[in-house]
Motif scaffolding. Structure first.
Motif: not given
Length: 702
Positions: A509-517, A519-521, A578-584, A630-632
């Motif tokens: 699954d891929l979940i859009r949380l907000d504009r910059t975050t 999640a993937a499972a 996995v929580h993805l923070d594109l801003g950071r 981790i850095p991404l």
């Protein structure tokens, strides 16, 4: 429907001298006694037998078409791109039970893929007598490999010239020539006295007057005939089976038989690659021993038909879906019985539904498909009554069905009931281009064969139904499409297991949380059944719900774990979140017993991420799931997968993950679709479902 060559004469077609010569040469140079050469079918799903040497057509017939998924050596050799060696009867029985059941004789076998320019185009099979050493010698291996290279070059030239594949019936080459005088001298040296010689097809090529006298027949009537065909008292399966045993194993064998009314005869068979010498002497019952037991009548059925009956029984146990049953029936029955066409039909909503055919044109089949069960036709009559019908001519058929029209240009027909659980579920039609009388023995065997097919067809229909339901359920539980997340490239793959009818528990699954975050499972529920699929849907829903309220990765897994404990399904689940923070430009991962993910850096370096381990979901309600951050950065690729992508019984898990990392490192990270295809293509097997998720942040505006 029979396949036909698209061109009348080609390098690989009816001329075929290059292939014939190459096969004979490799048999001679490898010291083998028999050889078979296959080419890959146009669709790439099967191997077609093209040329045979040292083996009669009757024994080669069941192997005319070999599916790539069939559990026999030549299919393994092509599928796994390696030489397969079978070192004797016990080795064959252990590794290839179908081959051992059909040919329960002692022999050694090598099967090797034939390739050119990196593409597998066919396969070579060589056989040695049963006295061969358990292993393959270096000289034999070198000769086999050189023969494969030579055959590959011939096929490459044919492919470059646009040559078509050969017809279905293989060319049967004569055994390696000894010369007439040499062969006669060898025979006389082997068997002086009352004796005869058989060729590889079992026909008598030479017989002494004394032997003819013992058999009670004229020598002229026996020459060119098979003993069990010319002499009714020898028409028992055991006689032909002893001939097959001597032919395949190239070891002497013997038996005794009674010539009516009370003359006992002992037969000693001495084979070599060119044929079989037979010594015939008077005997008495007291002289019989374990090596030469008397042959007793087992009824009038032809041994050749029983040979194919055994082969049919073995192959149908492995047939899965309806089309598989149709293909197996056509591949086995038509060459064994000399039929030119076949159609298989079942009842469907008051009509006859043709589920498969061979040898008939599609246009003709469409005329008969879905006719009412009430129609006055032999196929409908057999389905209604369960009684077989045999017609030696169209005139016979016309007498029973006055409205019949001769449309298929055939001369004789057998309409056989397909019976399962004591009920008729369909009709099998066999058609012959030449007139056929269908004697009682043949009718009995045909009815038995149809019974085997009916049972297999019933199982196959159930399989197809369950398979459709299971796949629809799985499709409904997996996301139709992944959401678009700005600044993030994501590619997903899901492949069901290659065998079996059950639905799996893999999910992603891929979940859009907000504009910059986001999640993937990805996860895998234990088992392959409806319960596993249902639990998979619940786990995916729980992960989705907990992630959308902003829970960190460890909490998402902890809360999902407690839900599973409350449900108490009796099944465990692995999961990676996995929580993805594109801003950071960072990611935070937590795992519940799931295979370790991979990270490919922008410069290509790839390594395994050692996420702190956590228990599988559904074991301990108090389990904790520590996270790893981790850095991404843009250009990196996060690889998430289920164990079906790496799992193999012959490979250490750590080695499998390391091999996967090398594939990722060598791939083009700018082409995620290509990378996904590469990883799926190199999966070690299809014994389990595969789920794959590739995640790559992109430069802003990219």
């Amino acid at each position: 429907m029979s396949r036909k060559p698209s061109r009348p004469t080609t390098t690989v077609d009816s001329g075929g001298q290059l292939l014939d010569t190459a096969l004979i040469d490799v048999v001679r140079q490898a010291g083998a006694s028999r050889g078979m050469f296959y080419v890959l079918s146009p669709a790439g799903e099967a191997l077609w037998l093209v040329v045979v040497t040292g083996t009669p057509r009757e024994i080669a017939a069941p192997w005319t078409r070999v599916g790539l998924a069939d559990p026999i050596p030549v299919a393994d050799a092509v599928r796994e791109r390696r030489l397969v060696w079978v070192g004797g009867m016990e080795d064959a029985a252990r590794r290839y039970p179908r081959l051992s059941l059909v040919l329960p004789y002692d022999f050694a076998l090598a099967a090797a893929p034939v390739a050119s320019n990196g593409t597998v185009r066919g396969a070579l099979v060589l056989l040695w007598p049963g006295l061969h050493a358990p292993g393959m010698s270096p000289a034999e291996r070198d000769a086999t490999e050189e023969g494969c290279r030579r055959l590959g070059r011939i096929l490459q030239v044919a492919a470059d010239e646009g040559a078509s594949l050969p017809p279905n019936r293989p060319r049967i080459l004569a055994p390696l020539a000894l010369g007439e005088a040499t062969a006669t001298a060898a025979f006389i040296d082997r068997l002086p006295g009352g004796s005869c010689a058989l060729d590889l097809g079992g026909r008598i090529t030479f017989i002494t007057p004394d032997a003819a006298g013992l058999l009670g027949a004229d020598a002229a009537d026996l020459l060119g005939a098979r003993p069990w065909e010319a002499l009714p008292w020898m028409d028992v399966p055991e006689v032909e089976d002893r001939y097959r045993a001597a032919l395949v194993s190239e070891q002497p064998t013997s038996f005794t038989v009674v010539r009516p009314p009370d003359t006992w005869l002992a037969f000693e068979l001495y084979p070599d690659p060119s044929g079989i010498s037979v010594r015939i002497t008077p005997s008495r019952p007291a002289e019989s021993n374990a090596a030469a037991q008397p042959v007793r009548s087992a009824g009038p059925s032809r041994a050749t038909l029983l040979y194919h009956l055994m082969h049919m029984a073995a192959t149908l146990t492995e047939a899965i879906g309806v089309q598989d049953v149709v293909d197996q029936a056509a591949d086995q029955l038509m060459p064994a019985l000399g039929a030119q066409a076949m159609a298989m039909m079942t009842a469907e909503e008051g009509r006859l539904k043709i589920v498969g055919h061979r040898g008939y044109s599609t246009a003709l089949i469409e005329r008969f498909d879905l006719i009412p069960l009430t129609a006055d036709t032999p196929a409908a009559h057999v389905l209604a009554t369960g009684a077989p019908s045999f017609f030696a001519s169209f005139a016979d058929l016309k007498r029973s069905y006055a409205a019949a029209v001769h449309q298929d240009a055939m001369a004789s027909w057998a309409f056989l009931p397909l019976i399962a659980s004591n009920r008729t579920i369909g009709t099998l039609v066999l058609a012959y281009a030449r007139p056929r009388t269908f004697p009682p023995a043949e009718r009995a065997v045909l009815i038995s064969l149809a019974g085997l097919i009916g049972q297999a067809l019933d199982r196959a229909r159930l399989y197809d139904t369950k398979h459709r339901v299971a796949r629809r359920l799985q499709d409904a539980l997996l996301p139709d499409a992944l959401p678009r997340v700005p600044g993030l490239s994501v590619v997903a793959r899901y492949l069901p297991a290659g065998h079996g009818m059950d639905v799996g528990g893999d999910f992603y699954d891929l979940i859009r949380l907000d504009r910059t975050t986001a999640a993937a499972a990805i996860g895998d529920v234990q088992g392959h059944n409806i319960d596993a699929a249902a639990l998979m849907g619940q786990v995916r829903t729980a992960v989705h719900a907990h992630s959308t309220v902003g829970a960190p990765p460890g909490d998402v897994l902890s809360r999902t774990n407690r839900l599973l404990m409350d449900l108490d399904p009796g099944l465990f689940t692995s999961c990676l979140y996995v929580h993805l923070d594109l801003g950071r430009q960072a990611a935070c991962l937590a795992t519940a017993g799931h295979p370790r993910p991979l990270l490919r850096h922008a410069d290509g370096r790839t390594h395994v991420l050692h996420v702190p381990p956590g228990l599988l979901l559904g074991i301990d309600p108090e389990a904790e799931y520590p996270a790893l951050e981790i850095p991404l950065p843009p250009g990196s690729v996060l690889v998430l997968y289920t164990d079906g992508l790496i799992e193999s019984p012959r490979v250490d898990p750590d080695d499998a993950v390391a091999a996967l990392a090398r594939l990722v490192e060598d791939a083009d990270a700018d082409d995620l679709e290509g990378l996904a295809d590469t990883l799926i293509e190199h999966a070690p097997g299809r014994g389990d479902d595969i789920a794959l998720l590739l995640i790559s942040p992109q430069q802003s505006g990219g």
